[in-house]
Design an enzyme around this catalytic site. Structure first.
Site, mmCIF file in Angstrom:
data_model
loop_
_atom_site.group_PDB
_atom_site.id
_atom_site.type_symbol
_atom_site.label_atom_id
_atom_site.label_comp_id
_atom_site.label_asym_id
_atom_site.label_seq_id
_atom_site.Cartn_x
_atom_site.Cartn_y
_atom_site.Cartn_z
ATOM 1 N N GLY A 53 20.751 7.245 6.838
ATOM 2 C CA GLY A 53 21.277 7.039 7.831
ATOM 3 C C GLY A 53 21.591 7.196 9.235
ATOM 4 C CE1 TYR A 54 18.201 3.954 12.112
ATOM 5 C CE2 TYR A 54 19.713 2.748 13.068
ATOM 6 C CZ TYR A 54 18.392 2.810 13.007
ATOM 7 O OH TYR A 54 17.881 2.321 12.906
ATOM 8 C CB CYS A 66 31.899 4.671 18.369
ATOM 9 S SG CYS A 66 31.048 3.247 17.594
ATOM 10 C CG ASN A 99 26.718 4.707 19.475
ATOM 11 O OD1 ASN A 99 25.882 4.677 20.293
ATOM 12 N ND2 ASN A 99 25.901 4.109 17.720
#
Lengths: 343, 343, 343, 343
Positions: C11-12, C147, C310
């Site tokens: 994932g990111y 975040c 974030n």
């Protein structure tokens, strides 16, 4: 009022066509067919139509006879449904890629599969008023060209029509496109985090639309395509070689003459101003295709530039322009939104 | 520690160089010259350097001797100051356009004015390690190429070096660039409301960087340039004609061989994945230039693609790489930031 | 070298952590677990890591013992796997939402389901060095905050710590976020054509992160959240009421004192310059959280502003900062990238 | 045909008004005054009007009597010219900030200078049809509210009109705006490289438009303002406290009733769909202001949301709507463009 049906009305090009049809004074939307959304309100999918329409999508079976059917289906689906729609409507305007080429071999080379309705190909008139207006007046089957093809063809056509370029050299096009061209069901490459700010070369050679340019201009076109940061908007830059002795004045005159009476093509090649050449962002929502050119006098190389909104002049607007022509209506009816600046 | 001065430190490329120098373990920033901002804190102009440095900009007169001077001046100013800086520093790295061409006539044709220091032109080594690394080891004067030139040259160079293309056909490049290339004092065309989402063709023919490509590759290059929606990032798409008989395997091998040992050039031409070809957005902040290619086997036409961050490999990073080479330091020192994804 | 595993590495946030870990001088990546991509190269999914790593993703079963495990799983999955990872690693750093709240009722109210590992909640130390540094030195279980919570907490914390606001009035936060927060498998609302240029209010009330702010600051926080045009970047604007008599000087001093020694929090509240208040875009890739404030002296209303990337200070970077603290390493190791300007 | 003049026609709001006037069936553009561009073609400055008009800008002196004058001047200039224009036209519609407040002290507090035409303030009717339609029918002087004020007022007005909120608590607004609001002559903060992707808090407290909200709603409004990535579009999020016992059903009814007959206000607060709350991007070019709400039933806190195109409903479109009302024309004439999706 003419009764019109949109098939594939839940997608971006279908939604854009609905917007135009709902604002057209001589049209009544008879059906908005969507297999995904049948029964749901149109404005739930196309939120810009809130308060503009209370209609809902319907299933294909619910559509009766009408004056025109516009197909905004996924590529390859249109050719399986064409017989069905021909029987329900005197006029069918296809906005997919299925009937844009008239040669089944070329189709196979570019689309990678056999054509399923080759017998119909010859009956389709290309939905490009600037080249085929007279044939469109009597057409029962119209195939609207690809967005990048339209921009590329219109940008180079004055030079071909006036016999100013060396056709044997062919033409190289680089096309840039916004993300709406990938449609409302696009895959991971169109996720915002991936697509935003990208310059994604998705076709480094042989984009399909080059086959259409080759067909309409009678030369060997080559086209690359890159997705740049924009939702709407297509721009093509093309390169060709002038015949010896052709100067800028001749080129300018060819452009002016070719498009002097065209309601939706403007020649943009200015000395001053921020947008001296065709710029998609000032065309969004409009049916204009702006075209321009520049000459390298030392080498005889010519650059041509075309820009349009892929959902309007590159799709739904062009389709409606063809419809107006076919129905004997004023050609610009329902298509006069000029675009916004700044945007 | 090597003492280094940046002249023109208040601009975007000057600021990017400061960021790199401040993170370089063998460098001490001796001076950040800015006529506009002398006396003001650096981090007031380059806010990403808050807490990284407490230094202020200074006037040119305040700079004493140092090991290297980097010029990030406006074009045309560097050539008026060059003698001054040569006397203060053994090494001068120029990041402007003033010393990128070695032929005064070509300079005049592309820049529209006479060169003011023609006697120095022959002394400058092009700041392109991938082509001139050995000469850079001993250079006292280095001229870093233009951002689009670097992307264009590196994308096509393997084919030239391996003699795979027909040089007589020249090469056509279409470049796309972000807005930072216009600098921190850009005019109305760079106002956000105008530039945002635009595809602004600001050079439909003969962009200056084509002269550099022609020089480095020994062919006639032609280049258009378009500003697309991005702040950083340059991408060039180039077209050339392969010699008869050259196939994709040969092309692939040329690219692999050419760049196998290059720390900052990656060959990106994949079958799968979202970013199969060089994409600027994953390079931002990094010193990589990604290069790729695609072949239309039917026609022998080759597309090459180059991408980089115009402020890094297209400017300040490339300059620092040259400095590292010249000073005998590890070539990648201070330049290892890999870029971000997604961004 | 410390052996570290990332779970949910495809994932990111997992990719961002890999970027940081691969650049960390004391860490060896022992495993990059991805159920989706096991067996595939990491740089096929995270293209910014091309030439940085040759590793491939692996399955969870392939991971042996290691010094730390970082969980970048989807929310709700982490709590089902936590026991498994606790047995394989002395330190587990969880970057999901599963262990951010210490009250199961509050969890149920905000997440809409029962917590599956309530017995572990009390053992997790919040991964917020600015508030819990001492506890982190000995933590075996760390839960990195959301975040927007981190940006909101750090922006208001100096006022709470210095007892300058009326806690009974609570605090209202409006958060703006880029699209990467939705992850690499986001749905139709994150399609580029929909998300681009949007200001999409996806949480008009009660965003989950408000529960974290309430917890850490001991007041009733309310938070809205809007997706704006950005890939990375979070900004929260908060409103609170000062105690009678508190003036700007006192507020300024509280901010300065609170963060004087913090390596990754900067107070940004300037009189001049383009970015006078915390701006995410100059923080991308960096581990900074910038905080600022402004006072309406007439009404005693205070605005606080927090900004961060974030994926870094709002996720992977903050996790690595906690890891450095826990392992007795220099707190900023591997986290010194300052961000880019312009970008 | 009614003869209409635009003063300040070279700016963004002047250009937008020209677009609307040129498409209005009952209006003839009598003059487009621009001191900067007098003598130049309009479409050289507003390129979306190419082929729509051949007119050129003129000087103020060239304007004779006309039925209406619209002022799109810079703030502070309108009040110096007002007497002049009142003598030339029965109706003056001012789109600047100069006549938006009826209290000279409040004006001074928010604009930092004395009002130069205080004697005229009482004669201006606020150009907000949803609150002042009857007065507009007879108005000779109309002052169109600020874009963020309009969005804020319309979003909260139903609750005030139905007496559902506690006015003593005031209301907090956070506004987000695109870059076109800064105008065509904006400074360095609006350079694309700085503004792109930013979340720039330019008013952390006391944005001027809060004074207008306070005036129209009769409560103490506070407003922050942030420039986000967009060219057009404003969104305000407001927070107020419901009176005890007011539930969601009551709130919903208040919104529905208030705006049931308004042609340009839509209530958008849906359970499903991508754009469930007011979203500027689907409103660009349209005269709609969408409003919505959400309730935190536990705390009685209410969030209201308003969105519009700052150049249309937030400026030129709203001005034209007022003109239509004043002239007894159909209120929606020339204002029916529905907006685009996707965009």
């Amino acid at each position: 009022m003419l009764r019109v049906t949109v098939v594939g009305a839940g997608g971006y090009i279908g939604g854009e066509l609905l917007r135009l049809l709902l604002g057209h004074p001589e049209i009544e939307v008879a059906g908005a067919v969507s297999s995904r959304f049948a029964g749901k309100r149109i404005d739930g999918v196309h939120p810009n139509l809130r308060s503009v329409t209370d209609l809902s999508f319907c299933a294909a079976e619910a559509v009766g006879e009408c004056d025109a059917v516009f197909l905004a289906l996924p590529h390859r689906v249109a050719m399986t449904q064409m017989d069905h729609w021909i029987q329900r409507s005197k006029l069918v305007v296809d906005m997919t890629g299925d009937f844009r080429l008239d040669d089944t071999e070329v189709f196979q080379r570019y689309y990678g599969e056999e054509h399923l309705a080759p017998q119909l190909l010859a009956d389709f008139v290309p939905g490009l008023p600037e080249l085929y207006r007279e044939r469109l007046r009597a057409a029962d089957l119209i195939s609207v060209p690809g967005c990048m093809a339209t921009a590329g063809v219109l940008a180079l056509y004055p030079l071909v029509a006036h016999d100013l370029i060396d056709l044997r050299q062919g033409a190289q096009f680089d096309a840039r496109t916004g993300s709406s061209g990938s449609g409302a069901t696009a895959g991971p490459a169109n996720l915002h985090a991936e697509r935003s700010g990208a310059m994604r070369v998705f076709a480094p050679t042989r984009h399909r639309h080059e086959a259409e340019i080759s067909r309409h201009l009678g030369l060997a076109a080559a086209m690359t395509a890159t997705g740049v940061e924009a939702v709407r908007g297509v721009q093509t830059i093309g390169h060709a070689t002038l015949r010896p002795g052709v100067d800028e004045r001749t080129v300018r005159r060819a452009f002016r003459e070719q498009y002097a009476k065209e309601p939706f093509v403007r020649v943009v090649a200015h000395q001053r101003g921020i947008f001296r050449y065709p710029e998609p962002k000032i065309l969004l929502g409009s049916n204009f295709c702006d075209v321009g050119y520049a000459l390298d006098a030392d080498t005889g190389r010519l650059t041509v530039i075309g820009a349009l909104d892929n959902l309007v002049k590159g799709g739904a607007g062009n389709a409606l322009q063809c419809f107006n022509i076919r129905m004997g209506l004023p050609e610009t009816l329902g298509l006069t939104f000029p675009g916004l600046h700044p945007l």
